[in-house]
Motif scaffolding. Structure first.
Motif, short mmCIF file in Angstrom:
data_model
loop_
_atom_site.label_atom_id
_atom_site.label_comp_id
_atom_site.label_asym_id
_atom_site.label_seq_id
_atom_site.Cartn_x
_atom_site.Cartn_y
_atom_site.Cartn_z
N MET A 142 3.97 -3.89 0.64
CA MET A 142 2.74 -3.60 1.62
C MET A 142 2.29 -2.43 1.03
O MET A 142 1.09 -2.81 2.28
CB MET A 142 4.10 -3.03 3.44
CG MET A 142 4.92 -1.43 3.04
SD MET A 142 5.29 -0.91 4.84
CE MET A 142 5.87 0.53 4.63
N ARG A 143 2.70 -1.44 0.82
CA ARG A 143 1.43 -1.14 0.28
C ARG A 143 0.33 -1.82 -0.34
O ARG A 143 -1.20 -0.76 -0.74
CB ARG A 143 1.85 0.09 -0.91
CG ARG A 143 3.33 0.78 -0.15
CD ARG A 143 3.78 1.94 -0.64
NE ARG A 143 4.44 1.02 -1.37
CZ ARG A 143 5.66 1.65 -2.19
NH1 ARG A 143 5.66 3.04 -2.54
NH2 ARG A 143 6.15 0.73 -3.36
N GLU A 144 0.43 -2.90 -0.36
CA GLU A 144 -0.85 -3.75 -1.69
C GLU A 144 -0.96 -4.74 -0.83
O GLU A 144 -1.09 -5.83 -0.51
CB GLU A 144 -0.25 -4.07 -3.20
CG GLU A 144 0.28 -2.91 -3.68
CD GLU A 144 0.72 -3.58 -5.34
OE1 GLU A 144 0.88 -4.47 -5.12
OE2 GLU A 144 0.99 -2.99 -6.16
N PRO A 145 -1.52 -4.44 0.58
CA PRO A 145 -1.63 -4.78 1.55
C PRO A 145 -2.42 -6.60 0.94
O PRO A 145 -2.75 -7.58 1.69
CB PRO A 145 -2.64 -4.89 2.91
CG PRO A 145 -3.08 -3.53 2.25
CD PRO A 145 -2.11 -3.13 1.29
N SER A 170 9.51 -0.71 11.97
CA SER A 170 10.59 0.32 10.87
C SER A 170 9.96 0.30 9.21
O SER A 170 11.17 1.28 8.52
CB SER A 170 11.88 0.05 11.05
OG SER A 170 12.80 1.44 10.51
N VAL A 171 8.68 0.39 9.15
CA VAL A 171 8.77 0.72 8.02
C VAL A 171 7.57 1.02 7.50
O VAL A 171 7.34 1.81 6.13
CB VAL A 171 8.38 -1.19 7.41
CG1 VAL A 171 9.37 -1.97 7.53
CG2 VAL A 171 6.93 -1.51 8.13
N LEU A 172 6.61 1.80 8.44
CA LEU A 172 5.54 2.17 8.08
C LEU A 172 6.29 3.31 7.68
O LEU A 172 5.35 4.42 7.26
CB LEU A 172 4.23 2.39 9.30
CG LEU A 172 3.68 0.65 9.89
CD1 LEU A 172 2.81 0.87 11.26
CD2 LEU A 172 2.84 0.71 8.14
N HIS A 173 6.74 3.87 8.21
CA HIS A 173 7.40 5.93 7.94
C HIS A 173 7.70 5.30 7.00
O HIS A 173 7.96 6.77 6.33
CB HIS A 173 7.96 5.86 8.84
CG HIS A 173 9.74 5.51 9.31
ND1 HIS A 173 10.07 4.24 10.49
CD2 HIS A 173 10.03 4.56 8.45
CE1 HIS A 173 10.70 4.43 10.45
NE2 HIS A 173 11.17 3.81 9.44
N PHE A 174 8.26 4.83 5.72
CA PHE A 174 8.15 5.07 4.49
C PHE A 174 6.04 4.33 3.77
O PHE A 174 7.17 4.68 2.52
CB PHE A 174 9.00 3.44 3.57
CG PHE A 174 10.29 3.32 4.39
CD1 PHE A 174 10.97 4.33 3.84
CD2 PHE A 174 10.12 2.69 5.03
CE1 PHE A 174 12.16 4.37 4.05
CE2 PHE A 174 11.54 2.39 6.23
CZ PHE A 174 12.90 3.27 5.76
N ALA A 178 0.21 4.98 6.64
CA ALA A 178 -0.35 3.83 7.00
C ALA A 178 -1.69 3.44 7.20
O ALA A 178 -1.47 1.79 7.38
CB ALA A 178 0.71 4.12 8.50
N ARG A 179 -2.17 3.65 7.32
CA ARG A 179 -3.91 3.25 7.76
C ARG A 179 -3.62 2.33 6.88
O ARG A 179 -4.63 1.29 7.32
CB ARG A 179 -4.20 4.67 7.92
CG ARG A 179 -4.99 5.17 9.06
CD ARG A 179 -5.75 6.66 9.73
NE ARG A 179 -5.82 6.71 10.53
CZ ARG A 179 -6.27 6.01 12.70
NH1 ARG A 179 -7.00 4.98 12.32
NH2 ARG A 179 -5.95 6.95 12.94
#
Length: 276
Positions: A142-145, A170-174, A178-179
């Motif tokens: 997800m860090r490579e949208p 429950s994934v953005l807190h990893f 997040a933006r």
């Protein structure tokens, strides 16, 4: 890592399953442990137990989070949404996103995304669409949208010119930023699209537990970033946040008896659904 499987209900061939590193904890497997599943390893259970030692209601929180997913998908399908992008899906647990959506909209299309090989192996067997709909699973980060959104397998299933429901449960807190994840995802979908998310927050913890979160992060082996309610709401700036707003996860359009509902400190995630 070998090439990821990219396929769905259209019978696409699967590449060999990547090697699973059982020596380090992974959020998907740890979450499976908290939900009472069997698809986890010693490192995941050790990490999960370290968090549970400081925050005993963690299993209650995991279940409340899962129930929000079920309510959110049903709600979105009832609003007419027929396309879902479920990022950080975790190990399949029935009912899965496509099962809920296709019960309401038979032609619903769902793309699942995760980066854990064990999720991949289960996805091949279990995330199979009903006739008329379509599913696919992407082994992606997800860090490579931008890379995720340009994947041909995603484009084969989802029409990004039509509304899409983006699920970030429950994934953005990893993610430290997040933006940088939410922004490109929302930019890629048209007006009429939705985003549903849940996020851990110290705002809902008791002072004693909140004071220990940094130490828990260091001991658990999986770093997390706890954001406040205002920061979580800020992730969807410019969107219409639907009622009841940004609320504790168990209080978002609940269907259970209030007496059986976990309190905010027992399920310390905020939840929201917003429309573009």
């Amino acid at each position: 890592m070998t090439a990821p499987w990219r396929g769905g209900s259209d019978g696409a061939e699967a590449a060999p399953t990547p090697v699973i590193d059982t020596s380090v904890p992974h959020p998907a497997r740890r979450y499976n442990y908290w939900l009472g599943g069997k698809d986890n390893f010693a490192a995941d259970r050790e990490s999960g137990d370290k968090i549970a030692a400081v925050y005993p209601p963690i299993r209650t929180a995991a279940l409340a989070n899962r129930r929000f997913l079920e309510r959110a998908v049903a709600f979105l399908a009832e609003q007419g949404v027929g396309q879902f992008l479920d990022i950080g899906t975790g190990i399949p647990v029935s009912p899965n996103t496509h099962e809920i959506a296709q019960e309401i909209r038979a032609g619903a299309r769902v793309v699942y995304v995760d980066n854990d090989p064990i999720v991949l192996s289960h996805a091949r067997a279990l995330l199979t669409s009903a006739p008329g709909g379509m599913t696919a699973y992407l082994d992606a980060d997800m860090r490579e949208p931008e890379a995720l959104l340009s994947d041909p397998a995603l484009r084969k299933v989802l029409d990004l010119d039509a509304p899409v429901a983006i699920l970030l449960i429950s994934v953005l807190h990893f993610a430290p930023d997040a933006r940088a994840i939410v922004g490109p995802l929302l930019d890629a979908v048209p007006a009429g699209s939705y985003i549903a998310l849940t996020h851990l927050s110290k705002d809902l913890l008791t002072p004693d537990v909140a004071a220990q979160t940094d130490a828990v992060n260091q001991r658990s082996g999986v770093e997390m970033w706890f954001r406040g309610r205002d920061a979580i709401e800020g992730l969807v700036d410019g969107l219409e946040i639907l009622p009841p707003g940004v609320v504790p996860v168990a209080e978002w359009r609940p269907v259970d008896d209030p007496a059986e509902r976990p309190t905010p400190d027992q399920a310390s995630l905020f939840a929201l659904i917003a429309r573009k």
